[in-house]
Motif scaffolding. Structure first.
Motif, PDB file in Angstrom:
ATOM      1  N   ALA A 413       1.123  -1.162   8.898  1.00 38.69           N
ATOM      2  CA  ALA A 413      -0.407  -0.012   8.983  1.00 38.69           C
ATOM      3  C   ALA A 413      -0.745   0.053   8.071  1.00 38.69           C
ATOM      4  CB  ALA A 413       0.776   1.534   8.764  1.00 38.69           C
ATOM      5  N   ASP A 414       0.074  -0.771   6.247  1.00 38.47           N
ATOM      6  CA  ASP A 414      -0.766  -1.188   5.150  1.00 38.47           C
ATOM      7  C   ASP A 414      -1.797  -1.990   5.074  1.00 38.47           C
ATOM      8  OD1 ASP A 414       0.736   1.557   4.094  1.00 38.47           O
ATOM      9  OD2 ASP A 414       2.089  -0.146   3.518  1.00 38.47           O
ATOM     10  N   GLU A 415      -1.474  -3.146   5.657  1.00 37.79           N
ATOM     11  CA  GLU A 415      -2.160  -4.805   5.784  1.00 37.79           C
ATOM     12  C   GLU A 415      -3.600  -3.514   6.837  1.00 37.79           C
ATOM     13  OE1 GLU A 415       0.726  -8.279   6.506  1.00 37.79           O
ATOM     14  OE2 GLU A 415      -0.058  -6.850   8.078  1.00 37.79           O
ATOM     15  N   ALA A 416      -3.164  -3.008   7.852  1.00 34.63           N
ATOM     16  CA  ALA A 416      -4.631  -2.555   8.680  1.00 34.63           C
ATOM     17  C   ALA A 416      -5.697  -1.448   7.340  1.00 34.63           C
ATOM     18  CB  ALA A 416      -4.462  -1.812   9.688  1.00 34.63           C
ATOM     19  N   LEU A 417      -5.130  -0.480   7.068  1.00 37.34           N
ATOM     20  CA  LEU A 417      -5.627   0.321   6.045  1.00 37.34           C
ATOM     21  C   LEU A 417      -6.081  -0.306   4.818  1.00 37.34           C
ATOM     22  CD1 LEU A 417      -3.672   3.496   6.048  1.00 37.34           C
ATOM     23  CD2 LEU A 417      -5.603   3.319   7.119  1.00 37.34           C
ATOM     24  N   ALA A 418      -5.710  -1.537   4.644  1.00 35.85           N
ATOM     25  CA  ALA A 418      -6.487  -2.101   3.168  1.00 35.85           C
ATOM     26  C   ALA A 418      -7.447  -3.151   3.297  1.00 35.85           C
ATOM     27  CB  ALA A 418      -4.893  -3.324   2.921  1.00 35.85           C
ATOM     28  N   ALA A 419      -7.413  -3.548   4.781  1.00 34.77           N
ATOM     29  CA  ALA A 419      -8.489  -4.145   5.518  1.00 34.77           C
ATOM     30  C   ALA A 419      -9.702  -3.450   5.823  1.00 34.77           C
ATOM     31  CB  ALA A 419      -7.465  -5.265   7.140  1.00 34.77           C
ATOM     32  N   ALA A 420      -9.027  -2.272   6.675  1.00 34.07           N
ATOM     33  CA  ALA A 420     -10.467  -1.242   6.638  1.00 34.07           C
ATOM     34  C   ALA A 420     -11.230  -1.046   5.567  1.00 34.07           C
ATOM     35  CB  ALA A 420     -10.139  -0.418   7.104  1.00 34.07           C
ATOM     36  N   GLN A 421     -10.519  -0.649   4.149  1.00 32.34           N
ATOM     37  CA  GLN A 421     -10.680  -0.597   2.679  1.00 32.34           C
ATOM     38  C   GLN A 421     -11.670  -1.812   2.044  1.00 32.34           C
ATOM     39  OE1 GLN A 421     -10.497   2.426   0.794  1.00 32.34           O
ATOM     40  NE2 GLN A 421     -11.247   2.166  -1.117  1.00 32.34           N
ATOM     41  N   ALA A 422     -11.305  -2.970   2.516  1.00 30.79           N
ATOM     42  CA  ALA A 422     -12.107  -3.462   1.837  1.00 30.79           C
ATOM     43  C   ALA A 422     -13.440  -4.000   2.131  1.00 30.79           C
ATOM     44  CB  ALA A 422     -11.091  -5.005   1.719  1.00 30.79           C
ATOM     45  N   LEU A 423     -13.550  -4.058   3.918  1.00 35.83           N
ATOM     46  CA  LEU A 423     -14.887  -4.664   4.638  1.00 35.83           C
ATOM     47  C   LEU A 423     -15.598  -3.522   4.615  1.00 35.83           C
ATOM     48  CD1 LEU A 423     -15.497  -3.224   7.659  1.00 35.83           C
ATOM     49  CD2 LEU A 423     -12.838  -4.494   8.105  1.00 35.83           C
ATOM     50  N   THR A 424     -15.067  -2.572   4.451  1.00 37.53           N
ATOM     51  CA  THR A 424     -15.874  -0.736   4.036  1.00 37.53           C
ATOM     52  C   THR A 424     -16.598  -1.388   2.621  1.00 37.53           C
ATOM     53  OG1 THR A 424     -14.459   0.545   5.780  1.00 37.53           O
ATOM     54  CG2 THR A 424     -16.228   1.717   4.479  1.00 37.53           C
ATOM     55  N   VAL A 425     -15.926  -1.465   2.570  1.00 37.53           N
ATOM     56  CA  VAL A 425     -16.557  -1.481   1.088  1.00 37.53           C
ATOM     57  C   VAL A 425     -17.517  -2.362   0.329  1.00 37.53           C
ATOM     58  CG1 VAL A 425     -16.083  -2.360  -1.355  1.00 37.53           C
ATOM     59  CG2 VAL A 425     -14.458  -0.944  -1.250  1.00 37.53           C
ATOM     60  N   THR A 426     -17.158  -3.502   0.954  1.00 37.31           N
ATOM     61  CA  THR A 426     -18.194  -4.988   0.706  1.00 37.31           C
ATOM     62  C   THR A 426     -18.965  -4.220   1.822  1.00 37.31           C
ATOM     63  OG1 THR A 426     -16.244  -6.625   1.063  1.00 37.31           O
ATOM     64  CG2 THR A 426     -18.175  -6.853   1.942  1.00 37.31           C
ATOM     65  N   GLU A 427     -19.010  -3.882   3.068  1.00 31.96           N
ATOM     66  CA  GLU A 427     -20.641  -3.263   3.675  1.00 31.96           C
ATOM     67  C   GLU A 427     -21.314  -2.218   2.764  1.00 31.96           C
ATOM     68  OE1 GLU A 427     -21.993  -5.010   6.406  1.00 31.96           O
ATOM     69  OE2 GLU A 427     -20.069  -6.392   5.297  1.00 31.96           O
ATOM     70  N   MET A 428     -20.898  -1.362   2.698  1.00 29.57           N
ATOM     71  CA  MET A 428     -21.164  -0.242   1.613  1.00 29.57           C
ATOM     72  C   MET A 428     -22.096  -0.358   0.666  1.00 29.57           C
ATOM     73  SD  MET A 428     -21.572   2.427   3.411  1.00 29.57           S
ATOM     74  CE  MET A 428     -21.556   4.129   3.613  1.00 29.57           C
ATOM     75  N   THR A 429     -21.498  -1.848  -0.045  1.00 26.35           N
ATOM     76  CA  THR A 429     -21.612  -2.188  -1.227  1.00 26.35           C
ATOM     77  C   THR A 429     -23.805  -3.247  -1.363  1.00 26.35           C
ATOM     78  OG1 THR A 429     -19.733  -2.501  -2.411  1.00 26.35           O
ATOM     79  CG2 THR A 429     -21.346  -3.383  -3.353  1.00 26.35           C
ATOM     80  N   LYS A 430     -23.152  -3.952  -0.079  1.00 20.01           N
ATOM     81  CA  LYS A 430     -24.474  -4.946   0.753  1.00 20.01           C
ATOM     82  C   LYS A 430     -26.125  -3.404   1.078  1.00 20.01           C
ATOM     83  CE  LYS A 430     -22.968  -8.144   3.611  1.00 20.01           C
ATOM     84  NZ  LYS A 430     -22.747  -7.848   4.160  1.00 20.01           N
ATOM     85  N   ALA A 431     -25.212  -2.283   1.482  1.00 22.63           N
ATOM     86  CA  ALA A 431     -26.366  -1.634   2.323  1.00 22.63           C
ATOM     87  C   ALA A 431     -26.533  -0.740   0.650  1.00 22.63           C
ATOM     88  CB  ALA A 431     -25.294  -0.935   3.354  1.00 22.63           C
ATOM     89  N   GLY A 432     -26.080  -0.865  -0.063  1.00 22.07           N
ATOM     90  CA  GLY A 432     -26.714   0.083  -1.742  1.00 22.07           C
ATOM     91  C   GLY A 432     -26.078   1.544  -1.419  1.00 22.07           C
ATOM     92  N   TYR A 433     -24.796   1.533  -0.242  1.00 22.73           N
ATOM     93  CA  TYR A 433     -24.535   3.182  -1.060  1.00 22.73           C
ATOM     94  C   TYR A 433     -23.827   2.725  -2.212  1.00 22.73           C
ATOM     95  CZ  TYR A 433     -25.531   3.975   3.575  1.00 22.73           C
ATOM     96  OH  TYR A 433     -26.637   4.373   4.944  1.00 22.73           O
ATOM     97  N   ILE A 434     -22.921   1.799  -2.521  1.00 23.28           N
ATOM     98  CA  ILE A 434     -22.221   1.654  -3.976  1.00 23.28           C
ATOM     99  C   ILE A 434     -22.838   1.370  -4.908  1.00 23.28           C
ATOM    100  CG2 ILE A 434     -20.294   0.993  -4.838  1.00 23.28           C
ATOM    101  CD1 ILE A 434     -18.804   1.436  -1.520  1.00 23.28           C
ATOM    102  N   LYS A 435     -23.159   1.711  -5.665  1.00 29.98           N
ATOM    103  CA  LYS A 435     -24.100   1.205  -6.957  1.00 29.98           C
ATOM    104  C   LYS A 435     -22.884   0.002  -7.847  1.00 29.98           C
ATOM    105  CE  LYS A 435     -27.296   3.673  -5.306  1.00 29.98           C
ATOM    106  NZ  LYS A 435     -28.337   2.223  -4.527  1.00 29.98           N
TER     107      LYS A 435
END
Length: 435
Positions: A413-435
């Motif tokens: 469960a911890d690995e799955a959530l860590a992977a979810a967090q990492a990929l979501t941060v990456t995509e949201m940064t790329k899309a410009g939501y996270i400055k």
């Protein structure tokens, strides 16, 4: 499945939309659920009324349908004239100018009769961009006979603790009866629809107000831990492969004590194909005492891509398929319990429909979901079981793959959530939501 009609020489459909071109063929992309399959079996009514329109169906599994219609409309492929899409796509695609407004459907179609919660999710800047075929929330469907055998009573508004106790009491793995069946198949509209709605009731959210992903926070850890505990101890084997249709088959065959899923499933678990039809009860989706229930809000709807060359014929079909007359047709052929639910106030005001055992619970569930305030804490997005941004379709499926892997046991469960967090941060940064 293809349904063809011999064009009558010079025939022309008489509708408020005017005359469709003789022998015009439209292609309808739809999902392979029971209500849409039933419609294909009732096409004689449409054919008789509109002999100048030929309807060709492309019927696909939910994840495949989403992929194909999204690709087609984004690339202006023009493969389809009518699309079966949901509450997630409609406002985004409508705002992008990809869909035709349906404000000019015939007056007798009666747009004012649509349930406000459903119509609101399909309207952008005053334009209705899709006609709801059925509306749904989610609720608990459970075996009354197994609850009675266990000496338990299901509350009308259960907590997650109530659900866990019932699942434990009803599980009998020696006889292949599993206390609970829940979605595990990866997909933003499959396992993530369930888990996102569930997470709301645990105080979780996809993003905080600065669009920072929240999968590394305790509420998501609590949500996933509880879900995995339920499914590991009381769920069926191979649950990571199960979506709506697979769990429906399990429940109908008597393998599930409880199933928390779309309210639209009620007619199928109590219908002629269900071996447990006489022993099904209904309850609101569970809560955790935080003021939010784990239920969603959705409508499968028919929309018309802006690039179609067959607007009049497409609107004629959409008006027929989502009309009050179609609901009456299904009632006459299949009984009121099988009428597509959740779209029209007139249906719930009908005394005949009020006798359907799940009618009130469906309406109460729909009315209890608030897409503008979906979580316990404030968030910058709209949507109960999804986040109404274009990036969510890819993000939701990618996160769903991580959480499905946790259910399958190939990740913790911890690995799955860590992977979810990492990929979501990456995509949201790329899309410009996270400055």
């Amino acid at each position: 499945m293809t349904i063809t009609v011999r064009a009558l020489l010079g025939a022309c459909a008489v509708t408020a939309l005017g005359c469709a071109v003789s022998a015009e063929t439209i292609t309808v992309a739809t999902v392979n659920n029971g209500d849409m399959i039933r419609m294909q079996g009732l096409m004689e009514d449409f054919n008789a009324k509109h002999p100048d329109i030929t309807v060709e169906w492309v019927t696909l599994e939910e994840n495949v349908l989403r992929q194909k219609v999204t690709t087609d409309i984004a690339t202006k492929g023009g493969q389809f004239d009518v699309l079966t899409i949901g509450t997630y796509e409609v406002p985004i695609w409508g705002k992008q100018g990809w869909l035709l407004s349906l404000n000019d459907l015939p007056a007798e179609w009666d747009a004012a009769d649509l349930l406000p919660a459903i119509a609101g999710g399909l309207t952008v800047d005053g334009n209705l961009y899709a006609a709801p075929f059925y509306g749904e929330s989610s609720m608990v469907m459970y075996r009354t006979d197994l609850m009675e055998k266990a000496g338990l009573t299901m509350p009308e508004a259960p907590t997650w603790a109530d659900i866990k106790a019932a699942a434990a009491a009803m599980t009998d793995k020696d006889n292949e009866i599993y206390g609970i069946c829940l979605r595990g198949k990866a997909g933003w509209g499959e396992n993530m629809a369930f888990l996102t709605a569930m997470s709301n009731s645990f105080g979780a959210k996809w993003f905080d107000e600065a669009w920072t992903p929240q999968f590394d926070q305790q509420p998501w850890k609590d949500t996933l831990a509880f879900y995995l505990d339920l499914m590991t101890n009381y769920g069926p084997p191979g649950a990571s492969n199960n979506g709506f249709n697979e769990n429906l088959a399990l429940f109908q065959s008597g393998k599930c004590g409880m199933w928390i899923d779309a309210t639209v499933a009620a007619s199928f678990v109590t219908g002629k194909d269900s071996t447990v039809a006489e022993h099904v009860g209904f309850a609101l989706a569970p809560d955790n005492g935080l003021g939010k229930r784990g239920n969603w809000l959705w409508a499968w709807s028919l929309a018309i891509p802006a690039g179609t060359q067959k607007e009049a014929a497409a609107k004629t079909f959409v008006a027929w398929a989502t009309s009050k007359e179609y609901l009456a047709l299904v009632a006459a052929k299949e009984g009121w319990a099988n009428v597509p639910p959740g779209t029209r106030a007139s249906l719930y005001a009908n005394p005949e429909y009020q006798t359907v055992p799940f009618a009130k619970m469906t309406l109460d569930s729909i009315n209890s979901a608030d897409p503008t305030h979906p979580t316990v804490d404030p968030v910058p997005y709209v949507g109960v079981q999804f986040v109404a941004i274009p990036e969510f379709q890819g993000l939701g499926t990618a996160v769903g793959q991580q959480l499905s892997a946790a259910l399958a046991g190939t990740m913790t469960a911890d690995e799955a959530l860590a992977a979810a967090q990492a990929l979501t941060v990456t995509e949201m940064t790329k899309a410009g939501y996270i400055k």
